[in-house]
Design an enzyme around this catalytic site. Structure first.
Site, mmCIF file in Angstrom:
data_model
loop_
_atom_site.group_PDB
_atom_site.id
_atom_site.type_symbol
_atom_site.label_atom_id
_atom_site.label_comp_id
_atom_site.label_asym_id
_atom_site.label_seq_id
_atom_site.Cartn_x
_atom_site.Cartn_y
_atom_site.Cartn_z
ATOM 1 N N ASP A 1 0.845 -1.188 0.000
ATOM 2 C CA ASP A 1 0.000 0.000 0.000
ATOM 3 C C ASP A 1 0.883 1.241 0.000
ATOM 4 O OD1 ASP A 1 0.881 0.040 2.735
ATOM 5 O OD2 ASP A 1 -0.844 -1.219 3.232
ATOM 6 N N ASP B 1 1.417 4.986 1.510
ATOM 7 C CA ASP B 1 1.048 5.958 2.540
ATOM 8 C C ASP B 1 1.669 7.308 2.221
ATOM 9 O OD1 ASP B 1 -0.322 3.999 3.931
ATOM 10 O OD2 ASP B 1 1.424 3.431 5.109
ATOM 11 N N ASP C 1 9.668 3.562 13.336
ATOM 12 C CA ASP C 1 10.369 2.479 14.037
ATOM 13 C C ASP C 1 11.775 2.208 13.482
ATOM 14 O OD1 ASP C 1 9.204 1.441 11.733
ATOM 15 O OD2 ASP C 1 8.166 -0.213 12.743
#
Ligand code: ATP
Ligand code: MG
Length: 451
Positions: free
Chosen positions: A63, A65, A145
């Site tokens: 996907d 983003d 992260d």
């Protein structure tokens, strides 16, 4: 991350279009539409996260983003097909048919969900938390992260902005946490599962210092909400790299925190029990590679079969029938498991049935056997039987008998089950019903995951 000095960063390294391989041809048309419209309205607009990482690796992103300095209300004003979700930190979902482009406003450093160091930081800087919900790209980068997940593709000039050395880490296929690893794992223990997942999916090496920490901090996963862990389970085990995920989770001491009953049953592993799981995981991966459907209920059932069978055996010794014992054991073990993973009932109910039905395969005669083979849950239960037989957990001849039986025309099935003579209650089980030609082993290895 709670180290304030890290939020004071130099400008990013800007990798120009001529020095990276990300081509607009590989970016979703809809993501490009969103990026361009934001840019044309005067906002910053970047592709971010896994999509940039995957494009750099030459992989097809799952996907796309988008990150921007436009606030959610501004985004909604630009797109008719847009919905705002989330309470505290609102995200914009721009929908194009089945594709959703998630547009997130840059986050400030004061709004992490769990009370971490950030609130204090914001108090020290004297800024109100509400003012800190949204921030600049320079702040946004530090809440991410791994360095490989913190690259921004700028639609204004097609360059990649790298604040953390993520570009080099992607090149070296290295997973490195941003900031102090222990702090970042404690802030959000799901990052340990993400480390295992990215190591499995991308074949990245987890940086030594970071990997060594995980076994010591793995117990923190116990405190993560069960719904979030189920979401992670799906990403680990239903996206084509289930076997590699399993091996990473075992290696890092995380598996026992996702599947406590299975881990108990496995013990140190390395034997037929481990092979049973690994066969099922490899089979799931193969199905996904062939674009065939999978359902989480099958793999969950495989994970729980061992502990359920052990519990049922103990209950059988206390005088329960096989079917009762399996039913009670399946209910008990499922309850224990779902405290950890919030498995929706649409999966846990058929899964329990599939486990319970394992006792029905011994009845190879009569009307009940015929009803069984015609029942909705037969195929999944049968696939589990075949898997068990392959690793010596069930009689291979019995599995073969059921394989062959399914392939007979209805008349002959009735004959095999002893149902063709008036008053007959079946006959003694013969090994392998009569059937022309060799048994179709392909059918036996086709695990039912169609749901
Ligand atoms: P995938 O290919 O599985 O989608 P991804 O990296 O895009 O991988 P997402 O879960 O879609 O992962 O998250 C998008 C981005 O949001 C990540 O790349 C990362 O920058 C950030 N992110 C997601 N989860 C966390 C987390 N728990 N802690 C910090 N940052 C996170
Ligand atoms: Mg993603």
């Amino acid at each position: 991350m709670s180290d304030v000095s890290q939020s004071i960063q130099p400008a990013p390294q800007v990798i120009p279009r001529s020095e990276h391989n990300i081509s607009r041809a590989d970016i979703s048309k809809n993501a490009l539409k969103v990026l361009y419209r934001l840019k044309d309205a005067g906002y910053q607009a970047f592709l971010v996260g896994g999509s940039v990482r995957d494009l750099l690796l030459g992989r097809h992103p799952k996907d796309f983003d988008v990150a921007t300095d436009a606030h959610p209300e501004d985004v909604r004003a630009l797109f008719g097909n847009c919905r705002l979700i989330g309470r505290r930190f609102r995200l914009a979902h721009v929908r194009f048919g089945r594709e959703i482009i998630e547009v997130a406003t840059f986050r400030g450093l004061g709004q992490e969900e769990q009370g971490s160091g950030h609130r204090e930081i914001s108090a020290e800087t004297g800024r109100l938390i509400s003012d800190n919900v949204y921030g600049s790209i320079e702040e946004d980068v530090w809440r991410r992260d791994f360095t490989a997940n913190s690259l921004y593709y700028n639609i204004a000039d097609y360059s990649v902005w790298d604040f953390t050395g993520g570009g080099a880490d992607v090149q070296a296929r290295r997973l490195r946490l941003i900031g102090d690893p222990e702090t970042r794992f404690r802030e959000d223990p799901v990052r340990m599962l993400r480390a295992a997942r990215f190591a499995a999916k991308l074949e990245f090496a987890i940086e030594d210092g970071c990997a060594a920490l995980v076994p010591r901090l793995a117990h923190l996963v116990d405190g993560v909400p069960a719904a979030r862990l189920f979401e992670e389970f799906l990403k680990l085990f239903q996206t084509g790299h289930a076997l590699a995920s399993y091996r990473q989770l075992r290696r890092l001491g995380l598996f026992e925190h996702l599947f406590p009953p299975t881990a108990r049953w496995l013990g140190p592993g390395g034997d037929a029990r481990e092979r049973f799981l690994e066969e099922a995981l490899a089979n799931t991966d193969a199905r996904i590679a062939e674009d065939r459907p999978v359902t989480p209920m099958f793999l969950l059932g495989v994970f729980l079969w061992g502990p359920v069978a052990d519990r049922a055996e103990a209950l059988g010794r206390d005088g329960m029938t096989d079917f009762q014992a399996l039913a009670v054991a399946a209910a008990d073990i499922t309850r224990e498991q779902t405290e950890r993973l919030a498995v929706p009932r649409r999966y846990s109910i058929p899964m329990r049935e599939m486990l319970q039905l394992q006792s029905r395969f011994d009845k190879t005669r009569g009307a009940r056997a015929l009803a069984f083979i015609e029942s909705k849950r037969f195929r999944a239960a049968y696939d589990l039987l075949v898997l068990r037989a392959r690793v010596g957990n069930a009689d291979p001849e019995l599995a073969h008998w059921w394989t062959t039986l399914q392939q007979l025309p209805p008349e002959q099935q009735r004959h095999e089950l002893g149902l063709d003579r008036p008053g007959a209650q079946g006959r003694r089980r013969r090994r392998g019903p009569r059937r022309g030609g060799a048994p179709r082993e392909a059918a036996a290895t086709d695990q039912h995951q169609g749901g």
